[in-house]
Every structure is written in C-alpha cells, then in structure tokens.
Design a protein around this motif. Structure first.
Motif, PDB file in Angstrom:
ATOM      1  N   GLY A 198      13.701  -4.653   9.403  1.00  0.00           N
ATOM      2  CA  GLY A 198      14.758  -4.181  10.477  1.00  0.00           C
ATOM      3  C   GLY A 198      14.532  -4.398  12.235  1.00  0.00           C
ATOM      4  N   ALA A 199      13.942  -5.446  12.412  1.00  0.00           N
ATOM      5  CA  ALA A 199      13.481  -6.188  13.694  1.00  0.00           C
ATOM      6  C   ALA A 199      14.535  -6.400  15.073  1.00  0.00           C
ATOM      7  N   VAL A 200      15.617  -6.413  14.712  1.00  0.00           N
ATOM      8  CA  VAL A 200      16.672  -7.093  15.415  1.00  0.00           C
ATOM      9  C   VAL A 200      17.818  -6.002  15.682  1.00  0.00           C
ATOM     10  N   ASN A 201      18.100  -5.598  14.027  1.00  0.00           N
ATOM     11  CA  ASN A 201      19.122  -4.771  13.697  1.00  0.00           C
ATOM     12  C   ASN A 201      19.153  -3.358  13.260  1.00  0.00           C
ATOM     13  N   GLY A 202      17.463  -3.120  12.703  1.00  0.00           N
ATOM     14  CA  GLY A 202      17.160  -2.008  12.530  1.00  0.00           C
ATOM     15  C   GLY A 202      17.372  -1.501  10.902  1.00  0.00           C
ATOM     16  N   LEU A 203      17.032  -0.101  10.490  1.00  0.00           N
ATOM     17  CA  LEU A 203      17.600  -0.075   9.108  1.00  0.00           C
ATOM     18  C   LEU A 203      18.351   1.580   9.073  1.00  0.00           C
ATOM     19  N   ALA A 210       6.842   8.135  23.153  1.00  0.00           N
ATOM     20  CA  ALA A 210       7.544   7.918  21.673  1.00  0.00           C
ATOM     21  C   ALA A 210       6.050   7.655  20.559  1.00  0.00           C
ATOM     22  N   LYS A 211       6.246   7.938  19.498  1.00  0.00           N
ATOM     23  CA  LYS A 211       5.426   7.633  18.476  1.00  0.00           C
ATOM     24  C   LYS A 211       5.895   7.089  16.986  1.00  0.00           C
ATOM     25  N   ILE A 212       5.045   6.649  16.481  1.00  0.00           N
ATOM     26  CA  ILE A 212       5.149   5.788  15.221  1.00  0.00           C
ATOM     27  C   ILE A 212       5.269   6.951  14.196  1.00  0.00           C
ATOM     28  N   TYR A 213       5.872   7.278  12.972  1.00  0.00           N
ATOM     29  CA  TYR A 213       4.647   8.219  12.106  1.00  0.00           C
ATOM     30  C   TYR A 213       4.990   8.089  10.914  1.00  0.00           C
ATOM     31  N   LYS A 214       3.400   7.721  10.496  1.00  0.00           N
ATOM     32  CA  LYS A 214       2.802   7.537   8.851  1.00  0.00           C
ATOM     33  C   LYS A 214       3.684   8.498   7.391  1.00  0.00           C
ATOM     34  N   PHE A 215       4.087   7.881   6.537  1.00  0.00           N
ATOM     35  CA  PHE A 215       4.230   8.309   5.650  1.00  0.00           C
ATOM     36  C   PHE A 215       3.379   8.001   4.210  1.00  0.00           C
ATOM     37  N   ALA A 216       2.787   8.809   3.709  1.00  0.00           N
ATOM     38  CA  ALA A 216       1.433   8.413   2.870  1.00  0.00           C
ATOM     39  C   ALA A 216       2.269   8.918   1.416  1.00  0.00           C
ATOM     40  N   GLY A 217       1.522   8.117   0.584  1.00  0.00           N
ATOM     41  CA  GLY A 217       2.099   8.107  -0.751  1.00  0.00           C
ATOM     42  C   GLY A 217       1.180   8.226  -1.981  1.00  0.00           C
ATOM     43  N   THR A 218       1.201   8.262  -3.583  1.00  0.00           N
ATOM     44  CA  THR A 218       0.541   7.815  -4.360  1.00  0.00           C
ATOM     45  C   THR A 218       1.596   6.939  -5.367  1.00  0.00           C
ATOM     46  N   GLY A 258      19.691   8.893   8.911  1.00  0.00           N
ATOM     47  CA  GLY A 258      20.890   8.646   8.542  1.00  0.00           C
ATOM     48  C   GLY A 258      22.142   7.778   9.437  1.00  0.00           C
ATOM     49  N   TYR A 259      21.767   8.440  10.475  1.00  0.00           N
ATOM     50  CA  TYR A 259      22.487   9.031  11.608  1.00  0.00           C
ATOM     51  C   TYR A 259      21.934   7.565  12.940  1.00  0.00           C
ATOM     52  N   GLY A 260      20.786   8.162  12.774  1.00  0.00           N
ATOM     53  CA  GLY A 260      20.304   6.777  14.299  1.00  0.00           C
ATOM     54  C   GLY A 260      19.585   5.360  13.398  1.00  0.00           C
ATOM     55  N   ARG A 261      19.301   4.670  13.986  1.00  0.00           N
ATOM     56  CA  ARG A 261      18.463   3.515  13.329  1.00  0.00           C
ATOM     57  C   ARG A 261      16.864   3.474  13.264  1.00  0.00           C
ATOM     58  N   VAL A 262      16.077   3.581  12.475  1.00  0.00           N
ATOM     59  CA  VAL A 262      14.908   2.971  12.545  1.00  0.00           C
ATOM     60  C   VAL A 262      14.369   1.526  11.898  1.00  0.00           C
ATOM     61  N   GLU A 285       1.014  -0.900   0.116  1.00  0.00           N
ATOM     62  CA  GLU A 285      -0.113   0.147  -0.060  1.00  0.00           C
ATOM     63  C   GLU A 285       1.052   1.571  -0.093  1.00  0.00           C
ATOM     64  N   ASP A 286       0.090   2.477  -0.045  1.00  0.00           N
ATOM     65  CA  ASP A 286       0.992   3.343  -0.334  1.00  0.00           C
ATOM     66  C   ASP A 286       1.312   4.076   1.198  1.00  0.00           C
ATOM     67  N   VAL A 287       1.491   3.609   1.559  1.00  0.00           N
ATOM     68  CA  VAL A 287       2.074   4.036   2.868  1.00  0.00           C
ATOM     69  C   VAL A 287       3.038   3.537   3.790  1.00  0.00           C
ATOM     70  N   ILE A 288       3.759   3.060   4.854  1.00  0.00           N
ATOM     71  CA  ILE A 288       4.763   3.002   5.179  1.00  0.00           C
ATOM     72  C   ILE A 288       4.658   3.783   7.185  1.00  0.00           C
ATOM     73  N   TYR A 289       5.033   3.065   7.725  1.00  0.00           N
ATOM     74  CA  TYR A 289       5.209   3.402   9.130  1.00  0.00           C
ATOM     75  C   TYR A 289       6.398   3.335   9.281  1.00  0.00           C
ATOM     76  N   ILE A 290       7.231   4.837  10.285  1.00  0.00           N
ATOM     77  CA  ILE A 290       8.081   4.467  10.328  1.00  0.00           C
ATOM     78  C   ILE A 290       8.907   5.318  11.879  1.00  0.00           C
ATOM     79  N   PHE A 291       9.037   4.025  13.306  1.00  0.00           N
ATOM     80  CA  PHE A 291       9.759   4.527  14.779  1.00  0.00           C
ATOM     81  C   PHE A 291      11.293   4.163  14.055  1.00  0.00           C
ATOM     82  N   ASN A 292      11.751   5.414  15.243  1.00  0.00           N
ATOM     83  CA  ASN A 292      13.369   4.840  15.947  1.00  0.00           C
ATOM     84  C   ASN A 292      13.288   3.503  16.133  1.00  0.00           C
ATOM     85  N   GLN A 293      14.346   2.354  16.464  1.00  0.00           N
ATOM     86  CA  GLN A 293      14.432   1.597  16.986  1.00  0.00           C
ATOM     87  C   GLN A 293      13.980   1.594  18.200  1.00  0.00           C
TER      88      GLN A 293
END
Length: 199
Positions: free
Chosen positions: A129-134, A56-64, A106-110, A24-32
């Motif tokens: 990225g469950a174990v080592n993050g992204l 802490a929150k999860i951040y939602k990125f929406a696309g098309t 780029g510096y932190g893991r998500v 889907e045109d959505v992903i959720y990203i959060f700090n590890q």
C-alpha cells in the motif's frame, strides 16, 4: 526512460538457498499519513527510511500457526500494469477496542509491513500500500468457528480503482553506520512500534 521499462538482468533457481513460502506470524500496520517513506533515489522499489510524523507509531499484530498471508497480483489496465495487494489475517478477540480498530481500517487508509519467511533476499521485508494505501474490505466473524474461537477474519486491500503502480516495495534500512541488513531493517521498524501488541 526508466530502467523498469527494459529488462536488465536474468535469474535462476536458487539451489543453495531455495525460496521458502509464507510470511512470519507478525505484521506491522500504520496509518498512511503517520509515517513518511524515503525511497532509494536509484530504485523506487526500495524504501530506505521510515520516519514518524510527530509522535505517530507503527502497530504490531502478532499471530500463530501461519495466520497471516500476503498476495500481489498483476492487473493489466488501459494505462499500464498495476498491482492488487492483499493481506489476510485473523484477530482472536471480540472487544470494543478491536471493533473500533476494524472501523478505523475500513474508513481510513493504512499501510502494512510483512516479513517473509524467505530471508535470503533483498525483499525479505516488504511494504504493502505504498502509494494508495490499504483499507479493510472484509471483516467476517462466525461465532461458531472453532478455528478462530469466534474471532475475525480480515482482509486489507487497495481501495476501489486504486491499484498500486509497483509491486510491494522492499524495505532496507541501514543503521547509523554501515550497510542495511535484515537485522537493521527490523530494528528500525521495531523502534517505531507502539507499546502493546494486538493479537
């Protein structure tokens, strides 16, 4: 010995509910470190809970128009199989806030959550990225690129030499009463989403 060292089931092509490609045109990203994961005690491939650390929150990125994509690729290593996980997505914008988010990724893991177009599966919702993050490994902007209106093409993937020991984990979160469903899982994720959507 883990059940994942021996095959224990077969499968066949789904004729009633054929698989569908894409997400889907959505992903959720959060700090590890911001969200604690709870795993199914019988199956480490299933996440049964997401708990925020403090506020802490999860951040939602929406696309098309299929602007997001995920991939997972097996890599054989000297200590066993590992998986390279990647998420490609676009950001239509050029603000200072966007640049700050890119630097943070780029510096932190998500970690990232993707929702597959194919819903007739217990892996309709997956975590990367469950174990080592992204981390953000690619952030490319071509000002003349009309397809993105001068926005960014981004890639999140595992840090160098830190591939994942499992494929992307399925997320299956039950409501307070009853069994886990696709709807209850999305509701649990949305309950942790910060106000404001990044596009």
């Amino acid at each position: 010995m883990s059940i994942y060292n021996k095959i224990n089931a077969g499968f066949e092509l789904g004729t009633d509910e054929p698989i569908t490609s894409g997400i889907e045109d959505v992903i959720y990203i959060f700090n590890q470190d911001d969200i604690t994961l709870t795993y199914d005690v019988a199956n480490p491939l299933i996440i049964t809970g997401l708990t925020s650390v403090g506020t802490a929150k999860i951040y939602k990125f929406a696309g098309t128009n299929n602007s997001f994509n995920t991939s997972s690729k097996l890599a054989k290593t000297q200590v066993g199989p590992r998986y390279t996980e990647e998420i490609d997505f676009n950001i239509a914008g050029l603000s200072v806030d966007i640049k700050a988010q890119l630097m943070a990724m780029g510096y932190g893991r998500v970690r990232a959550i993707a929702v597959n177009n194919y819903k007739s599966s217990d892996s309709a919702v997956e975590l990367f990225g469950a174990v080592n993050g992204l981390i953000l490994t690619d952030a490319e902007r071509n000002a003349a690129d009309e397809t993105l209106d001068g926005g960014y093409k981004l890639k999140l993937t595992n840090p160098d030499k830190l591939k994942e020991p499992y494929p992307p984990r399925a997320i299956s979160i039950a409501p307070e009463s009853g069994s886990a469903t696709y709807a209850s899982t999305i509701a649990a994720i949305e309950a942790l989403v910060a106000s404001g959507i990044h596009q």
